[in-house]
Write a protein that holds these residues in place. Structure first.
Motif, PDB file in Angstrom:
ATOM      1  N   SER A  48       0.820  -1.216   0.000  1.00 32.66           N
ATOM      2  CA  SER A  48       0.000   0.000   0.000  1.00 32.66           C
ATOM      3  C   SER A  48       0.850   1.261   0.000  1.00 32.66           C
ATOM      4  O   SER A  48       0.468   2.273  -0.589  1.00 32.66           O
ATOM      5  CB  SER A  48      -0.920   0.009   1.224  1.00 32.66           C
ATOM      6  N   ASN A  49       2.009   1.204   0.668  1.00 33.23           N
ATOM      7  CA  ASN A  49       2.875   2.378   0.775  1.00 33.23           C
ATOM      8  C   ASN A  49       4.276   2.022   0.303  1.00 33.23           C
ATOM      9  O   ASN A  49       4.960   1.207   0.923  1.00 33.23           O
ATOM     10  CB  ASN A  49       2.932   2.879   2.221  1.00 33.23           C
ATOM     11  N   LYS A  86       0.237   3.853  -2.733  1.00 39.15           N
ATOM     12  CA  LYS A  86       0.620   5.256  -2.622  1.00 39.15           C
ATOM     13  C   LYS A  86       2.136   5.320  -2.705  1.00 39.15           C
ATOM     14  O   LYS A  86       2.839   4.564  -2.039  1.00 39.15           O
ATOM     15  CB  LYS A  86       0.143   5.862  -1.304  1.00 39.15           C
ATOM     16  N   ASN A  99      -1.941   9.244  -6.552  1.00 37.32           N
ATOM     17  CA  ASN A  99      -1.772   8.909  -5.129  1.00 37.32           C
ATOM     18  C   ASN A  99      -0.291   8.944  -4.763  1.00 37.32           C
ATOM     19  O   ASN A  99       0.417   7.936  -4.851  1.00 37.32           O
ATOM     20  CB  ASN A  99      -2.372   7.520  -4.863  1.00 37.32           C
ATOM     21  N   TYR A 100       0.185  10.110  -4.387  1.00 40.15           N
ATOM     22  CA  TYR A 100       1.610  10.245  -4.077  1.00 40.15           C
ATOM     23  C   TYR A 100       1.838  11.386  -3.090  1.00 40.15           C
ATOM     24  O   TYR A 100       0.951  12.209  -2.828  1.00 40.15           O
ATOM     25  CB  TYR A 100       2.414  10.509  -5.352  1.00 40.15           C
ATOM     26  N   SER A 101       3.052  11.435  -2.541  1.00 36.41           N
ATOM     27  CA  SER A 101       3.482  12.555  -1.704  1.00 36.41           C
ATOM     28  C   SER A 101       4.974  12.753  -1.939  1.00 36.41           C
ATOM     29  O   SER A 101       5.664  11.841  -2.407  1.00 36.41           O
ATOM     30  CB  SER A 101       3.207  12.269  -0.216  1.00 36.41           C
TER      31      SER A 101
END
Length: 274
Positions: A150-151, A179, A212-214
């Motif tokens: 998920s991450n 993500k 979906n990113y940071s």
């Protein structure tokens, strides 16, 4: 993701990798190829060529096939298409050839890591595959009952040469709805002002359709520690990295952050060759 290759030496770490492969295969209707490389001693290879040790060679092959049959009957592999291969070759050559012959999408390998003089002079087969493979390699360091992606952390300098590997990462994340946490690691020896690091990441991601990113900037004493510490701080599931595939003296003097992570990180590491 049609085919997943899992090289095995019949160790506990190799089975940890196979269990993860089974979880991924079930979610994506993938086939698993289980490969055992039979690397005979050089003197036996010479004897084989001379025709004197064929019985011994056949015995090794027979035993390896029996062990693969046993592995393939594990309950966690139920309802998954499994192909068993025993190949006589050096591990890196054999794994590369099977990957090409079977159009493999992902290689999953177990690793116990190495350190000190062993890491410097020998390196593991997993590390060598990471260095040379054109196909993404997912390295598993421990038993994972419920594999999650998920991450995912993607640590990079976000230069142009990282774009192709990043495209491969995006293909991987599509299967998991992941993500992506893009991170620049700043160290005393590779310091970047915040505005420079932010611009590099912003320019990089404009070429990709990311939802979906940071983005993050993380400071640490060196890049490898920074990646591990940042990944722990956000409880990431996987660490994603590019690898240059350096060999010989270039690898000896420059080293490889990806290979260092394969040896030292506890979390799964997935690598994509530049």
């Amino acid at each position: 993701m049609k085919r997943i290759l899992v090289p095995t030496d019949f160790s506990e770490h190799a089975e940890d990798a196979l269990k993860v492969a089974a979880q991924i295969a079930k979610k994506n209707n993938s086939e698993i190829i289980v490969l055992h490389m039979l690397e005979l001693p050089s003197q036996m290879n010479d004897a084989v060529l001379g025709g004197a040790s064929i019985p011994e060679t056949m015995l090794f092959m027979k035993k390896a096939n029996e062990m693969l049959d046993e592995i393939s009957s594990r309950p966690y592999l139920d309802e998954i298409p499994v192909t068993e291969i025993v190949k006589m070759d050096k591990p890196i050559h054999g794994i590369s050839q099977v990957s090409k012959d079977y159009d493999v999408d992902l290689i999953i390998m177990g690793s116990h890591g190495s350190s000190g003089i062993e890491e410097l002079l020998i390196g593991s087969n997993t590390e060598k595959v990471v260095r040379n493979s054109e196909i993404p390699v997912l390295v598993i360091k421990k038993d994972i009952a419920n594999f999650d992606a998920s991450n995912i952390v993607f640590a990079s300098d976000f230069s142009d040469e990282a774009k192709k590997p990043f495209e491969k990462l995006l293909n991987f994340t599509k299967f998991f709805g992941s993500k992506i946490h893009l991170v620049t690691i700043c160290t005393p020896n590779s310091f970047k002002p915040t505005h420079v690091a932010e611009k590099a990441m912003t320019d990089f991601i404009t070429e990709f359709n990311l939802a979906n990113y940071s983005t993050h900037i993380y400071n640490d004493t060196n890049i490898e520690k920074g990646i591990i510490n940042f990944s722990n701080s956000i409880n990431a599931d996987i660490i994603g990295m590019c690898t240059h595939g350096r060999t010989g003296f270039a690898h000896f003097f420059n080293g490889s952050i990806s290979e260092g992570l394969v040896n030292h990180a506890v979390k799964p590491v997935i690598t994509f060759k530049i």
